[in-house]
Design an enzyme around this catalytic site. Structure first.
Site, PDB file in Angstrom:
ATOM      1  N   LYS A  82      84.795  38.123  76.612  1.00 14.12           N
ATOM      2  CA  LYS A  82      84.006  37.743  77.797  1.00 14.12           C
ATOM      3  C   LYS A  82      82.622  37.242  77.392  1.00 14.12           C
ATOM      4  O   LYS A  82      82.180  36.197  77.846  1.00 14.12           O
ATOM      5  CB  LYS A  82      83.825  38.941  78.757  1.00 14.12           C
ATOM      6  CG  LYS A  82      85.123  39.532  79.260  1.00 14.12           C
ATOM      7  CD  LYS A  82      84.876  40.641  80.289  1.00 14.12           C
ATOM      8  CE  LYS A  82      84.173  41.874  79.735  1.00 14.12           C
ATOM      9  NZ  LYS A  82      84.980  42.657  78.775  1.00 14.12           N
TER      10      LYS A  82
ATOM     11  N   ARG B 263      82.500  46.764  87.593  1.00 14.88           N
ATOM     12  CA  ARG B 263      83.485  47.516  86.821  1.00 14.88           C
ATOM     13  C   ARG B 263      84.128  48.628  87.640  1.00 14.88           C
ATOM     14  O   ARG B 263      85.021  49.305  87.133  1.00 14.88           O
ATOM     15  CB  ARG B 263      82.789  48.156  85.624  1.00 14.88           C
ATOM     16  CG  ARG B 263      83.037  47.444  84.278  1.00 14.88           C
ATOM     17  CD  ARG B 263      82.158  48.135  83.263  1.00 14.88           C
ATOM     18  NE  ARG B 263      82.530  48.073  81.899  1.00 14.88           N
ATOM     19  CZ  ARG B 263      81.967  47.277  80.997  1.00 14.88           C
ATOM     20  NH1 ARG B 263      81.091  46.369  81.364  1.00 14.88           N
ATOM     21  NH2 ARG B 263      82.294  47.383  79.729  1.00 14.88           N
TER      22      ARG B 263
ATOM     23  N   ARG C  98      84.142  44.086  64.894  1.00 16.56           N
ATOM     24  CA  ARG C  98      83.066  43.301  65.511  1.00 16.56           C
ATOM     25  C   ARG C  98      81.724  43.727  64.934  1.00 16.56           C
ATOM     26  O   ARG C  98      81.473  44.902  64.695  1.00 16.56           O
ATOM     27  CB  ARG C  98      83.076  43.534  67.019  1.00 16.56           C
ATOM     28  CG  ARG C  98      81.922  42.856  67.733  1.00 16.56           C
ATOM     29  CD  ARG C  98      82.209  42.675  69.192  1.00 16.56           C
ATOM     30  NE  ARG C  98      82.023  43.891  69.957  1.00 16.56           N
ATOM     31  CZ  ARG C  98      82.149  43.939  71.291  1.00 16.56           C
ATOM     32  NH1 ARG C  98      82.483  42.859  71.972  1.00 16.56           N
ATOM     33  NH2 ARG C  98      81.969  45.074  71.915  1.00 16.56           N
TER      34      ARG C  98
ATOM     35  N   ARG D 228      78.197  48.285  66.747  1.00 16.63           N
ATOM     36  CA  ARG D 228      77.820  49.079  67.925  1.00 16.63           C
ATOM     37  C   ARG D 228      78.462  50.454  67.810  1.00 16.63           C
ATOM     38  O   ARG D 228      79.603  50.573  67.370  1.00 16.63           O
ATOM     39  CB  ARG D 228      78.318  48.380  69.195  1.00 16.63           C
ATOM     40  CG  ARG D 228      77.432  47.237  69.627  1.00 16.63           C
ATOM     41  CD  ARG D 228      78.020  46.411  70.745  1.00 16.63           C
ATOM     42  NE  ARG D 228      78.683  47.163  71.811  1.00 16.63           N
ATOM     43  CZ  ARG D 228      79.226  46.590  72.894  1.00 16.63           C
ATOM     44  NH1 ARG D 228      79.162  45.272  73.054  1.00 16.63           N
ATOM     45  NH2 ARG D 228      79.817  47.314  73.815  1.00 16.63           N
TER      46      ARG D 228
ATOM     47  N   ARG E 139      87.331  53.373  75.791  1.00 11.33           N
ATOM     48  CA  ARG E 139      86.859  52.262  76.639  1.00 11.33           C
ATOM     49  C   ARG E 139      88.042  51.517  77.255  1.00 11.33           C
ATOM     50  O   ARG E 139      87.981  51.093  78.415  1.00 11.33           O
ATOM     51  CB  ARG E 139      85.994  51.307  75.809  1.00 11.33           C
ATOM     52  CG  ARG E 139      84.625  51.915  75.472  1.00 11.33           C
ATOM     53  CD  ARG E 139      83.927  51.144  74.371  1.00 11.33           C
ATOM     54  NE  ARG E 139      83.569  49.800  74.757  1.00 11.33           N
ATOM     55  CZ  ARG E 139      83.309  48.817  73.898  1.00 11.33           C
ATOM     56  NH1 ARG E 139      83.375  49.038  72.595  1.00 11.33           N
ATOM     57  NH2 ARG E 139      82.975  47.636  74.328  1.00 11.33           N
TER      58      ARG E 139
HETATM   59  P1  AMP Z   1      79.942  46.077  77.398  1.00  8.33           P
HETATM   60  O1  AMP Z   1      78.970  45.485  76.467  1.00  8.33           O
HETATM   61  O2  AMP Z   1      80.172  45.244  78.639  1.00  8.33           O
HETATM   62  O3  AMP Z   1      81.244  46.459  76.730  1.00  8.33           O
HETATM   63  O4  AMP Z   1      79.293  47.448  77.948  1.00  8.33           O
HETATM   64  C1  AMP Z   1      78.977  48.510  77.045  1.00  8.33           C
HETATM   65  C2  AMP Z   1      78.855  49.809  77.801  1.00  8.33           C
HETATM   66  O5  AMP Z   1      77.797  49.708  78.761  1.00  8.33           O
HETATM   67  C3  AMP Z   1      80.083  50.227  78.611  1.00  8.33           C
HETATM   68  O6  AMP Z   1      81.047  50.900  77.816  1.00  8.33           O
HETATM   69  C4  AMP Z   1      79.436  51.142  79.656  1.00  8.33           C
HETATM   70  O7  AMP Z   1      79.096  52.393  79.099  1.00  8.33           O
HETATM   71  C5  AMP Z   1      78.129  50.416  79.957  1.00  8.33           C
HETATM   72  N1  AMP Z   1      78.285  49.428  81.058  1.00  8.33           N
HETATM   73  C6  AMP Z   1      78.139  48.076  80.980  1.00  8.33           C
HETATM   74  N2  AMP Z   1      78.336  47.492  82.179  1.00  8.33           N
HETATM   75  C7  AMP Z   1      78.611  48.495  83.046  1.00  8.33           C
HETATM   76  C8  AMP Z   1      78.915  48.557  84.440  1.00  8.33           C
HETATM   77  N3  AMP Z   1      79.000  47.439  85.183  1.00  8.33           N
HETATM   78  N4  AMP Z   1      79.144  49.780  84.979  1.00  8.33           N
HETATM   79  C9  AMP Z   1      79.059  50.912  84.258  1.00  8.33           C
HETATM   80  N5  AMP Z   1      78.791  50.933  82.945  1.00  8.33           N
HETATM   81  C10 AMP Z   1      78.571  49.743  82.330  1.00  8.33           C
END
Ligand code: AMP
Length: 219
Positions: free
Chosen positions: A13, A88, A127, A160, A171
């Site tokens: 994404k 989400r 990654r 990360r 996740r």
């Molecule tokens: P991402 O980089 O999109 O994979 O997000 C990393 C982490 O940030 C996720 O595993 C969640 O812990 C948190 N996170 C990001 N976006 C959201 C969201 N819209 N709602 C809740 N937690 C989020």
């Protein structure tokens, strides 16, 4: 154009949203990137989000909604936007529907990137992310020119903490449980387009471009 990018972690994404914004000048809103920036700065939100993120759990809706509301105040939002990693949960999607209604905006597409689970695990554990700009690389399929260094700004590449295998699996489970049901929510609105997310960055991008162009022609 106003787009949502949906799909499991590791589906590409962020990478594809970056390609689209480079070409079309839409605002790329990645809630994950915004949260990581808060953590880096050590803000209160960053500290509140930290333990959830490290465990691969979702940050509570009230924190996310406050953060996103502030982003929606940005004037660049008027050029169009790509939401990456938001919404989400059903509560987040309902809140977004409400904001769009209040501001008289509609969504054009919800692009759902489909990638098999085992490939996602392989992608995420290999990654590496730039500490400075957040761009991601893959050790084998999309390596940086110099190991450990971002091609674009020379920033340090790191893994990360939520890209370690046990957290990655959590996740994916969280995605299936809390986020996948939103596909139904947007299917009912006629907005969902599935994108095969397997292939090179260019191949996937051209599939996305076809969808976006199909829309401009019928406008
Ligand atoms: P991402 O980089 O999109 O994979 O997000 C990393 C982490 O940030 C996720 O595993 C969640 O812990 C948190 N996170 C990001 N976006 C959201 C969201 N819209 N709602 C809740 N937690 C989020």
């Amino acid at each position: 154009m106003r787009l949502i990018f949906m799909g499991p972690p590791g589906a590409g994404k962020g990478t594809q949203a970056g390609r689209i914004t480079a070409e079309y000048n839409y605002l790329h809103l990645s809630t994950g990137d915004i949260l990581r920036a808060h953590r880096k700065k050590g803000t209160e939100l960053g500290q509140q989000a930290q333990s959830y993120m490290a465990a691969g759990e979702l940050v509570p809706d009230d924190l996310i909604l406050k953060m996103v509301a502030a982003e929606f105040e940005r004037p660049e939002i008027e050029n169009g936007f790509i939401l990456d990693g938001f919404p989400r949960t059903v509560a987040q999607a309902d809140a977004l529907d409400e904001v769009l209604k209040e501001t008289g905006k509609t969504l054009d597409f919800v692009l759902v990137m489909d990638v098999p689970d085992e490939e996602l695990v392989a992608r995420l554990t290999a990654r590496r992310t730039c500490r400075t700009c957040g761009r991601s690389y893959h050790l084998t399929f999309n390596p940086p020119k110099t190991p450990g260094v971002c091609d674009v700004d020379g920033g340090e590449l790191y893994q990360r903490d939520d890209d370690k295998e046990t957290t990655v699996r959590n996740r994916l489970a969280v995605y299936m449980r809390q986020t996948q049901p939103l596909i139904e929510h947007y299917t009912k609105q006629g907005l969902v387009r599935h994108i095969d997310g397997v292939g090179s960055v260019d191949e996937v991008f051209s599939r996305i471009r076809k969808v976006l162009e199909s829309h401009s022609h019928t406008d």
